[in-house]
Each structure stands twice: as C-alpha cells, then as structure tokens.
Design a protein around this motif. Structure first.
Motif, PDB file in Angstrom:
ATOM      1  N   ARG A 101       0.643  -0.683   0.283  1.00  0.00           N
ATOM      2  CA  ARG A 101       0.112   0.304  -0.238  1.00  0.00           C
ATOM      3  C   ARG A 101       1.349   0.963  -0.007  1.00  0.00           C
ATOM      4  NH1 ARG A 101      -4.801  -2.371   3.804  1.00  0.00           N
ATOM      5  NH2 ARG A 101      -6.274  -2.612   2.110  1.00  0.00           N
ATOM      6  N   VAL A 102       2.016   1.286   1.237  1.00  0.00           N
ATOM      7  CA  VAL A 102       3.356   2.397   1.041  1.00  0.00           C
ATOM      8  C   VAL A 102       3.129   2.332  -1.012  1.00  0.00           C
ATOM      9  CG1 VAL A 102       5.206   2.682   1.415  1.00  0.00           C
ATOM     10  CG2 VAL A 102       3.448   1.700   2.900  1.00  0.00           C
ATOM     11  N   GLU A 103       3.919   1.807  -1.160  1.00  0.00           N
ATOM     12  CA  GLU A 103       4.190   0.858  -2.686  1.00  0.00           C
ATOM     13  C   GLU A 103       3.401   1.964  -3.958  1.00  0.00           C
ATOM     14  OE1 GLU A 103       7.976   0.948  -4.617  1.00  0.00           O
ATOM     15  OE2 GLU A 103       7.476   0.431  -2.124  1.00  0.00           O
ATOM     16  N   PHE A 104       2.191   1.746  -4.008  1.00  0.00           N
ATOM     17  CA  PHE A 104       1.349   2.037  -4.621  1.00  0.00           C
ATOM     18  C   PHE A 104       0.347   2.653  -4.399  1.00  0.00           C
ATOM     19  CE2 PHE A 104       3.253  -1.945  -6.501  1.00  0.00           C
ATOM     20  CZ  PHE A 104       3.697  -1.985  -6.957  1.00  0.00           C
ATOM     21  N   PRO A 105       0.299   4.124  -4.148  1.00  0.00           N
ATOM     22  CA  PRO A 105      -0.665   4.252  -2.763  1.00  0.00           C
ATOM     23  C   PRO A 105      -1.871   4.896  -4.117  1.00  0.00           C
ATOM     24  CG  PRO A 105       1.304   6.592  -3.812  1.00  0.00           C
ATOM     25  CD  PRO A 105       1.715   4.127  -3.932  1.00  0.00           C
ATOM     26  N   ASN A 106      -1.737   4.889  -5.053  1.00  0.00           N
ATOM     27  CA  ASN A 106      -2.422   5.324  -5.768  1.00  0.00           C
ATOM     28  C   ASN A 106      -3.342   3.899  -7.077  1.00  0.00           C
ATOM     29  OD1 ASN A 106      -1.700   7.472  -6.235  1.00  0.00           O
ATOM     30  ND2 ASN A 106      -0.243   7.872  -8.150  1.00  0.00           N
ATOM     31  N   VAL A 107      -3.168   2.691  -6.133  1.00  0.00           N
ATOM     32  CA  VAL A 107      -3.648   1.881  -5.772  1.00  0.00           C
ATOM     33  C   VAL A 107      -5.137   1.358  -4.848  1.00  0.00           C
ATOM     34  CG1 VAL A 107      -3.572  -0.719  -6.996  1.00  0.00           C
ATOM     35  CG2 VAL A 107      -2.171   0.897  -7.440  1.00  0.00           C
ATOM     36  N   LYS A 108      -6.124   0.587  -5.462  1.00  0.00           N
ATOM     37  CA  LYS A 108      -6.855   0.332  -3.967  1.00  0.00           C
ATOM     38  C   LYS A 108      -6.600  -1.468  -4.243  1.00  0.00           C
ATOM     39  CE  LYS A 108     -10.783   2.996  -5.307  1.00  0.00           C
ATOM     40  NZ  LYS A 108     -12.765   2.653  -5.653  1.00  0.00           N
ATOM     41  N   VAL A 109      -5.823  -1.740  -2.939  1.00  0.00           N
ATOM     42  CA  VAL A 109      -5.401  -3.123  -2.531  1.00  0.00           C
ATOM     43  C   VAL A 109      -6.081  -3.220  -1.593  1.00  0.00           C
ATOM     44  CG1 VAL A 109      -3.002  -4.279  -1.808  1.00  0.00           C
ATOM     45  CG2 VAL A 109      -2.811  -1.723  -3.457  1.00  0.00           C
ATOM     46  N   CYS A 110      -6.658  -4.882  -2.064  1.00  0.00           N
ATOM     47  CA  CYS A 110      -7.535  -5.796  -1.321  1.00  0.00           C
ATOM     48  C   CYS A 110      -6.353  -7.488  -0.598  1.00  0.00           C
ATOM     49  CB  CYS A 110      -8.545  -6.179  -1.964  1.00  0.00           C
ATOM     50  SG  CYS A 110     -10.099  -5.081  -1.835  1.00  0.00           S
ATOM     51  N   GLU A 111      -6.680  -7.980   0.263  1.00  0.00           N
ATOM     52  CA  GLU A 111      -5.892  -9.497   0.529  1.00  0.00           C
ATOM     53  C   GLU A 111      -6.666 -10.142   0.495  1.00  0.00           C
ATOM     54  OE1 GLU A 111      -4.895 -11.233   4.427  1.00  0.00           O
ATOM     55  OE2 GLU A 111      -4.033  -9.024   4.923  1.00  0.00           O
ATOM     56  N   VAL A 112      -7.253 -11.515  -0.288  1.00  0.00           N
ATOM     57  CA  VAL A 112      -7.876 -12.719   0.017  1.00  0.00           C
ATOM     58  C   VAL A 112      -7.400 -14.055  -0.159  1.00  0.00           C
ATOM     59  CG1 VAL A 112      -7.814 -12.531  -2.648  1.00  0.00           C
ATOM     60  CG2 VAL A 112     -10.050 -13.368  -1.126  1.00  0.00           C
ATOM     61  N   CYS A 113      -7.971 -14.708   0.717  1.00  0.00           N
ATOM     62  CA  CYS A 113      -8.008 -16.461   0.670  1.00  0.00           C
ATOM     63  C   CYS A 113      -9.393 -16.902   0.226  1.00  0.00           C
ATOM     64  CB  CYS A 113      -7.845 -16.703   1.929  1.00  0.00           C
ATOM     65  SG  CYS A 113      -7.336 -18.224   1.863  1.00  0.00           S
ATOM     66  N   ALA A 114      -9.585 -17.022  -1.404  1.00  0.00           N
ATOM     67  CA  ALA A 114     -10.616 -17.751  -2.300  1.00  0.00           C
ATOM     68  C   ALA A 114     -11.311 -18.809  -1.084  1.00  0.00           C
ATOM     69  CB  ALA A 114     -10.475 -18.927  -3.137  1.00  0.00           C
ATOM     70  N   ILE A 115     -10.090 -19.599  -0.352  1.00  0.00           N
ATOM     71  CA  ILE A 115     -10.910 -21.011   0.611  1.00  0.00           C
ATOM     72  C   ILE A 115     -11.386 -20.585   1.381  1.00  0.00           C
ATOM     73  CG2 ILE A 115      -9.945 -23.403   1.644  1.00  0.00           C
ATOM     74  CD1 ILE A 115      -8.232 -23.282  -1.031  1.00  0.00           C
ATOM     75  N   ARG A 116     -11.148 -19.499   2.763  1.00  0.00           N
ATOM     76  CA  ARG A 116     -11.442 -19.347   3.465  1.00  0.00           C
ATOM     77  C   ARG A 116     -12.260 -18.132   3.354  1.00  0.00           C
ATOM     78  NH1 ARG A 116      -6.576 -16.167   6.179  1.00  0.00           N
ATOM     79  NH2 ARG A 116      -6.977 -14.710   5.051  1.00  0.00           N
ATOM     80  N   ASP A 117     -12.026 -16.658   3.353  1.00  0.00           N
ATOM     81  CA  ASP A 117     -12.835 -15.277   2.563  1.00  0.00           C
ATOM     82  C   ASP A 117     -14.008 -15.006   2.716  1.00  0.00           C
ATOM     83  OD1 ASP A 117     -10.042 -14.491   4.481  1.00  0.00           O
ATOM     84  OD2 ASP A 117      -9.766 -13.443   2.799  1.00  0.00           O
ATOM     85  N   ASP A 118     -14.512 -14.555   2.594  1.00  0.00           N
ATOM     86  CA  ASP A 118     -15.956 -14.133   2.083  1.00  0.00           C
ATOM     87  C   ASP A 118     -16.322 -13.587   0.736  1.00  0.00           C
ATOM     88  OD1 ASP A 118     -18.554 -13.355   1.225  1.00  0.00           O
ATOM     89  OD2 ASP A 118     -19.095 -12.545   3.471  1.00  0.00           O
ATOM     90  N   LEU A 119     -15.894 -13.669   0.167  1.00  0.00           N
ATOM     91  CA  LEU A 119     -15.718 -12.671  -1.294  1.00  0.00           C
ATOM     92  C   LEU A 119     -16.883 -12.163  -2.198  1.00  0.00           C
ATOM     93  CD1 LEU A 119     -14.129 -15.299  -3.699  1.00  0.00           C
ATOM     94  CD2 LEU A 119     -13.194 -14.290  -1.831  1.00  0.00           C
ATOM     95  N   TYR A 120     -18.033 -12.001  -0.980  1.00  0.00           N
ATOM     96  CA  TYR A 120     -19.112 -11.281  -1.341  1.00  0.00           C
ATOM     97  C   TYR A 120     -18.818  -9.400  -1.472  1.00  0.00           C
ATOM     98  CZ  TYR A 120     -21.979 -14.786  -0.676  1.00  0.00           C
ATOM     99  OH  TYR A 120     -22.796 -15.712  -1.480  1.00  0.00           O
ATOM    100  N   PHE A 121     -16.837  -9.409  -0.706  1.00  0.00           N
ATOM    101  CA  PHE A 121     -16.367  -8.010  -0.740  1.00  0.00           C
ATOM    102  C   PHE A 121     -16.522  -7.008  -2.391  1.00  0.00           C
ATOM    103  CE2 PHE A 121     -12.624 -10.119  -1.563  1.00  0.00           C
ATOM    104  CZ  PHE A 121     -12.042  -9.485  -2.887  1.00  0.00           C
ATOM    105  N   PHE A 122     -16.243  -8.453  -3.259  1.00  0.00           N
ATOM    106  CA  PHE A 122     -16.362  -7.766  -4.289  1.00  0.00           C
ATOM    107  C   PHE A 122     -17.503  -6.727  -5.228  1.00  0.00           C
ATOM    108  CE2 PHE A 122     -13.546 -11.292  -5.216  1.00  0.00           C
ATOM    109  CZ  PHE A 122     -13.075 -11.419  -6.551  1.00  0.00           C
ATOM    110  N   LYS A 123     -18.991  -7.172  -4.426  1.00  0.00           N
ATOM    111  CA  LYS A 123     -19.577  -6.201  -4.762  1.00  0.00           C
ATOM    112  C   LYS A 123     -19.149  -4.301  -4.153  1.00  0.00           C
ATOM    113  CE  LYS A 123     -23.731  -8.878  -3.218  1.00  0.00           C
ATOM    114  NZ  LYS A 123     -25.343  -9.766  -2.877  1.00  0.00           N
ATOM    115  N   LYS A 124     -18.512  -3.693  -3.130  1.00  0.00           N
ATOM    116  CA  LYS A 124     -17.821  -2.669  -2.625  1.00  0.00           C
ATOM    117  C   LYS A 124     -17.356  -2.177  -3.993  1.00  0.00           C
ATOM    118  CE  LYS A 124     -15.429  -3.990   0.259  1.00  0.00           C
ATOM    119  NZ  LYS A 124     -14.029  -3.439   1.764  1.00  0.00           N
ATOM    120  N   PHE A 125     -17.255  -2.906  -5.523  1.00  0.00           N
ATOM    121  CA  PHE A 125     -15.865  -2.338  -6.214  1.00  0.00           C
ATOM    122  C   PHE A 125     -16.743  -2.934  -8.176  1.00  0.00           C
ATOM    123  CE2 PHE A 125     -13.315  -3.973  -2.693  1.00  0.00           C
ATOM    124  CZ  PHE A 125     -12.234  -2.938  -2.689  1.00  0.00           C
TER     125      PHE A 125
END
Length: 318
Positions: free
Chosen positions: A150-174
C-alpha cells in the motif's frame, strides 16, 4: 437471463436483450459460445473479420437469422490488450466491454513491486483497477506485506484475499450490479479458485503451486466469461500470463499519476528525469516523496511505452 439484461442495460441503456443479440462467453478454434435471451447458443467460428474485428470474450454480437454465425460485432466500449508473446508486433485482445480489472498476485512469496507495476501499467485503460493479493493464508506475514504494498502503490486500491477462507462478497464494494470484471495475473495465483468460490461450484479447473519450481501451473487454457449470481456480476477468467507485452500505451497509466503530474512541472518539456536540472521527479526522489523502486519502475516502463508508441505511429504512416 436477469444478469444478461442487467449487463446489456449498462452497455446500451436498453432494459431487455433483443432475441438476435448475444454476448460472447468463450471462443474456440471452431465455435463461439454466446449467452442469449433464450439461453446459451453455440455457433460456428468462421475466423473471418466481422466489421473489421474478430469476436472476443465480452463482445456483444448480432446473430444472423438462422442463428449459426455472427453477422455483426457491436461497438466495444473498451478492450484489454497485450502485445503477443515473442517478437511479433501485433495486438492480442484479452477481452472487451469490461468495468473492472483485478490484477491477481500471490502472497506465497515476497511480492516483487516490479511485477505489480508491469501488470497495472500494462493493463490500464478505460476501466477501473483493483490489486488482489491472493492466497493470503500462505503468507508468512500478510499484514506487513499488505502495508508495504500500500505504501509502494498509493494510487491503487488493494485487497488481500483467500478464496478458500474469505467471504468474497467484498467484490460488491467494487462492482455495480450487472458489471463485468476480469481476473488477470500469473499462473497459479488462484484466479480460478476465486471464480469457483463466486459461482458456488467447480466450474474452472484448479491445481497446486509447485514448491520445486516456485511457479503455478497453467490450469486455465482459454479466456472464459461467467455470470456469478452471488455478486450479480460477470467474471472473466484468463490463462496465466508469464510475459506481459505493453500495447495500450496511448494514455498515461493511472498507477503513476503522481509522476506524470510532477513531470508537467519539470524545467524542460522533454526531461528524461535522469540528469537535467529542475527535474521535479528527481527532486521528489531526493526528498523521499517517491521511493527508489517507484522511480526506477516509472523510468523503465515509460521508456518502453514511448518506444511502443513510436513503432505504432511509424506503422500507421505506412
């Protein structure tokens, strides 16, 4: 069918897809699979130019009256392209009519900023970008790695994800309902696993990362488009990219927006940002406003971009 109507409304402003319109889901050597108002339709791939184009994933097409071929490709609002691998200088269109590009990079190993820079720089255009740091469960320290990126790419939206573990509905935000996103990145970073999780079943083949070679295997061999009802949006899965040649170079990529703004204030309009006096980019580097890696990647990619632009202009004059 509901998803097709929603997407067509975003594309054309019309609520219902006409019977003679279809959207390209996949393209093979001999056939094209379309999503239509009456369901999926497989038609012949003539491999001939249609109003100056060949059908690609995401295209909206007019189907001829006997429903066996495409008679017209509707105007594309955008395309995602790369230079073909090897020495040939020509365009390879990855997909068309997308709203969001998700650049997928694995957190298994320490992430190289140069890899992220090239993907975000090369896959820029008239669409939004999201950097997905995948397989966070395999990272030794995902929190620190996220903070560094995030420091290296201040102009970019960044998310971390684990497809097996995480709730992927966060895509709805984008994504808006009915929009289309493309997952693009190297092999074995979990693109197909994310798609399977969003679809709710194993549509795409997946494989394990090789500890011996430190590389992922190519499990996706062709670009495909799918509708995910869980997020009410379309997803494009793409084969892993090992060599991303620049092609979309007409506009200044968003990833280095701050650099381009600084360049406008340089003393010389043709400043190379290396030795000239009054260079605002060099000054920003010296005062810590930008990092050394940001500076190095900007110069390298911008030099390549200008070479590609020059070759294109030269060819267009012929």
């Amino acid at each position: 069918m509901i998803g097709l109507n929603l997407s067509y409304k975003i594309y054309s402003g019309i609520d219902v897809v006409p019977e003679d319109i279809g959207r390209v889901l996949s393209v093979s050597r001999n056939s094209i699979l379309l999503e239509t108002a009456s369901g999926e339709l497989t038609i012949s791939n003539s491999k001939k130019m249609i109003n100056g184009m060949l059908p690609v994933i995401g295209d909206w097409c007019v189907i001829n009256s006997d429903r066996t071929t495409v008679s017209k490709i509707l105007c594309r609002k955008n395309v995602v392209s790369r230079k073909v691998s090897g020495t040939q200088f020509r365009e390879q269109i990855i997909s068309a009519n997308i709203d969001l590009i998700c650049v997928c990079i694995s957190m298994r190993e320490k992430i190289r900023a140069s890899v992220i820079s090239r993907f975000l720089y090369g896959l820029s255009g008239d669409f939004r970008q999201l950097l997905l740091l995948t397989q966070s469960d395999l990272s030794k320290d995902s929190i620190s790695e996220m903070a560094r990126i995030r420091v290296e790419f201040p102009n970019v939206k960044v998310c971390e994800v684990c497809a097996i573990r995480d709730d992927l509905y966060f895509f709805k935000k984008f994504l808006e309902i009915g929009e289309t996103m493309a997952l693009i990145g190297p092999s074995g970073v979990g693109k197909s696993t994310i798609i399977n999780s969003l679809l709710g079943y194993d549509k795409q083949s997946t494989s394990f990362f090789s500890k011996k070679t430190k590389k992922g295997r190519h499990t996706t061999t062709a670009t495909t488009l799918h509708y995910a009802s869980s997020i009410q949006a379309w997803i494009i899965d793409t084969p892993g990219i090992r060599e991303l040649g620049l092609w979309n170079v007409e506009n200044e990529p968003e990833i280095f927006r701050n650099m381009y703004e600084l360049a406008k204030e340089c003393r010389f309009s043709n400043c190379s940002h290396m030795r000239e006096p009054g260079c605002k980019i060099k000054s920003a580097l010296e005062t810590g406003i930008i990092t050394k890696s940001q500076y190095v990647e900007f110069l390298k990619l911008e030099r390549e971009r200008q070479i590609i632009k020059f070759i294109k202009r030269k060819r267009n004059k012929k």
